[in-house]
Design an enzyme around this catalytic site. Structure first.
Site, PDB file in Angstrom:
ATOM      1  N   TYR A   1       0.813  -1.206   0.000  1.00 11.36           N
ATOM      2  CA  TYR A   1       0.000   0.000   0.000  1.00 11.36           C
ATOM      3  C   TYR A   1       0.854   1.266   0.000  1.00 11.36           C
ATOM      4  CZ  TYR A   1      -4.061  -2.920   1.165  1.00 11.36           C
ATOM      5  OH  TYR A   1      -5.061  -3.854   1.147  1.00 11.36           O
TER       6      TYR A   1
ATOM      7  N   LYS B   1       3.532 -15.381   2.685  1.00  9.64           N
ATOM      8  CA  LYS B   1       3.545 -16.169   1.451  1.00  9.64           C
ATOM      9  C   LYS B   1       5.008 -16.434   1.093  1.00  9.64           C
ATOM     10  CE  LYS B   1       1.299 -18.181  -1.953  1.00  9.64           C
ATOM     11  NZ  LYS B   1       0.587 -19.448  -1.714  1.00  9.64           N
TER      12      LYS B   1
ATOM     13  N   ASP C   1      -2.993 -18.068   1.756  1.00  2.17           N
ATOM     14  CA  ASP C   1      -4.122 -18.747   1.123  1.00  2.17           C
ATOM     15  C   ASP C   1      -4.684 -19.837   2.032  1.00  2.17           C
ATOM     16  OD1 ASP C   1      -1.672 -19.946   0.748  1.00  2.17           O
ATOM     17  OD2 ASP C   1      -2.014 -20.526  -1.331  1.00  2.17           O
TER      18      ASP C   1
ATOM     19  N   ASP D   1      -5.308  -6.815   5.901  1.00  5.41           N
ATOM     20  CA  ASP D   1      -6.507  -6.139   5.440  1.00  5.41           C
ATOM     21  C   ASP D   1      -7.578  -7.158   5.068  1.00  5.41           C
ATOM     22  OD1 ASP D   1      -8.319  -4.317   4.479  1.00  5.41           O
ATOM     23  OD2 ASP D   1      -7.117  -3.666   2.780  1.00  5.41           O
TER      24      ASP D   1
ATOM     25  N   ASP E   1     -10.838  -8.718   7.865  1.00  6.31           N
ATOM     26  CA  ASP E   1     -12.241  -8.617   7.469  1.00  6.31           C
ATOM     27  C   ASP E   1     -12.907  -9.987   7.489  1.00  6.31           C
ATOM     28  OD1 ASP E   1     -12.242  -5.909   7.172  1.00  6.31           O
ATOM     29  OD2 ASP E   1     -12.491  -5.894   5.003  1.00  6.31           O
TER      30      ASP E   1
END
Length: 448
Positions: free
Chosen positions: A221, A271, A304, A328, A332
């Site tokens: 970001y 990852k 994942d 992020d 959620d």
């Protein structure tokens, strides 16, 4: 979609009633980009877990010898009779949940004999419309000079096609960076009153209590270079996922401290099998936890798989630490385990100065102005503000218990109302009034 997000969709699409096709792009650009990173603050450490309230901390904040050198006081100000708080109503349902929260805070101040002077400022789409800037300098200055900041929500369809610099989310990122808010904490605890509001089976979500610790000022970001440009006759979009060692180090300490105050288990999400930045993340997190928090049981999980496991068996998690983009998404997802984002608060903290407290949900422009919003997450965010920025933990407990009392009274906004649950359906304004009334009358066995 691309990469791990698409893979996550495939993994959780096995519910019989769901049918969709996910096309995942697997080609990678031939060249990578690099950048210099310049974000640095110190560590703020605290934890949330079970207590007399579902939203209360497991222990009061007390820096240990191993972290005291890197730690500042958690409270932005000492307890006093009058506070200055910047209020950012933002967009969509923001003004509605802000109004409900203001009525609750007024009832609390009237009961407990102190003042919170709320002064509004612009952010997001409202700021774009008024100032052509998603977070004007005057708003930033007001936030910096306040004892704390209470944010509702930002964004909406109206501004989706704006250039990047004129989108509401750009203002939010600016606020986080300029105020040094590197640590975001999101508790996701399933309440007994709302267990049937979750879209998952009772046996899956009953007893879930997860804290997601998200790094907030680094990663893709904020990485540069970034942009959209023309190459070889076509447009190319690119961003830079990047972390400096000190950024990983400080968020790992926050997560280690939180985990040590909760169930003693920490899962670091990355990852590392395909990303160099995740390899560094894993190495640094492992080093910090093994050296400074040996009592914490550390595990690692690819993002994942973590997305799948949060749906498959969420009770395996206690505390999760993630980089910005993974956090992020996963925070959620974890939040929805409880049945509605409308129930969950969050805190974003930096080295010193005011924190920013906001509900986890978005601006819900589709229901804006219809009195259908749930104000409880913002009310609970105000409770977190009282506890961590304003040195008013007893008053915070009043708000937390008032919210639970409203749920015990079977009051429900549309997002948490279930067919045949015997509860009363009410709107945002009425829920705010109900909680305010409970705040004025509730019997709390503490001295304030």
């Amino acid at each position: 979609s691309t990469g791990t997000a698409a893979k996550s969709c495939i993994l959780i699409s096995s519910t019989p009633s769901l049918h969709f096709v996910c096309i995942r792009l697997t080609a990678h650009p031939p060249n990578s980009t690099t950048m210099k990173l310049s974000v640095a603050t110190s560590v703020v450490l605290f934890g949330l877990s079970q207590s007399t309230s579902a939203f209360a901390p497991s222990t009061s904040f007390a820096p240990t010898a191993r972290t005291a050198a890197a730690t500042t006081s958690l409270n932005a100000v000492s307890k006093k009779d009058s506070y200055s708080v910047t209020l950012l109503p933002g967009d969509g349902i923001g003004p509605e949940i802000t109004a409900a929260t203001k009525s609750v805070l007024k009832a609390l101040c009237d009961r407990c004999g102190f003042q919170i002077n709320l002064k509004e400022a612009l952010i997001g789409g409202a700021a774009i419309d008024a100032k052509n800037d998603p977070f004007p300098d005057e708003s930033l200055e007001q936030c910096r000079n306040s004892d704390s900041v209470l944010l509702a929500c930002i964004g909406g369809y109206k501004w989706d096609n704006n250039p990047r610099e004129l989108r509401p989310e750009t203002g939010l990122l600016k606020m986080r960076k300029e105020m040094g808010l590197f640590a975001n904490l999101r508790p996701a605890k399933v309440l007994d009153q709302l267990i049937d509001a979750s879209t998952l089976k009772r046996e899956i979500v009953e007893g879930v209590d997860v804290m997601c610790v998200r790094e907030l000022t680094g990663d893709v970001y904020f990485g540069t270079p970034k942009g959209i440009e023309e190459r070889n006759g076509e447009r190319v979009g690119y961003n830079n996922m990047i972390y400096a060692e000190h950024e990983i180090d400080r968020i790992a300490r926050v997560a280690g401290d939180v985990a040590s105050k909760r169930g003693g288990k920490l899962c670091s999400v990355d990852k590392a099998n395909v990303l160099d930045v995740s390899q560094l993340w894993r190495e640094v997190v492992t080093g910090v936890i093994e050296k400074e928090f040996p009592e914490v049981e550390l595990s690692h999980m690819y993002v994942d798989n973590a997305a799948m496991q949060l749906i498959r068996w969420p009770k395996q998690f206690d505390t999760i630490v993630c980089g910005n983009i993974f956090g992020d998404i996963l925070s959620d997802e974890a939040s929805m385990l409880v049945g509605s984002l409308g129930m969950l608060p969050s805190a974003s903290l930096g080295e010193d100065g005011p924190g920013v407290f906001e509900p986890c949900h978005g601006s819900a422009p589709d229901i804006a102005g219809e009195d259908k919003a749930n104000p409880l997450a913002m009310i609970l965010s105000a409770a977190m503000m009282l506890k961590y920025d304003l040195d008013r933990p007893e008053e915070a407990l009043i708000l937390e218990q008032a919210v639970e009392a409203a749920l015990d009274a079977k009051l429900r906004t549309p997002d948490i109302k279930q067919d045949g649950d015997g509860c009363e359906l009410i709107g945002c304004e009425e829920m705010g009034q109900a909680v305010a009334k409970i705040v004025s009358e509730i019997d709390v066995p503490i001295a304030v």
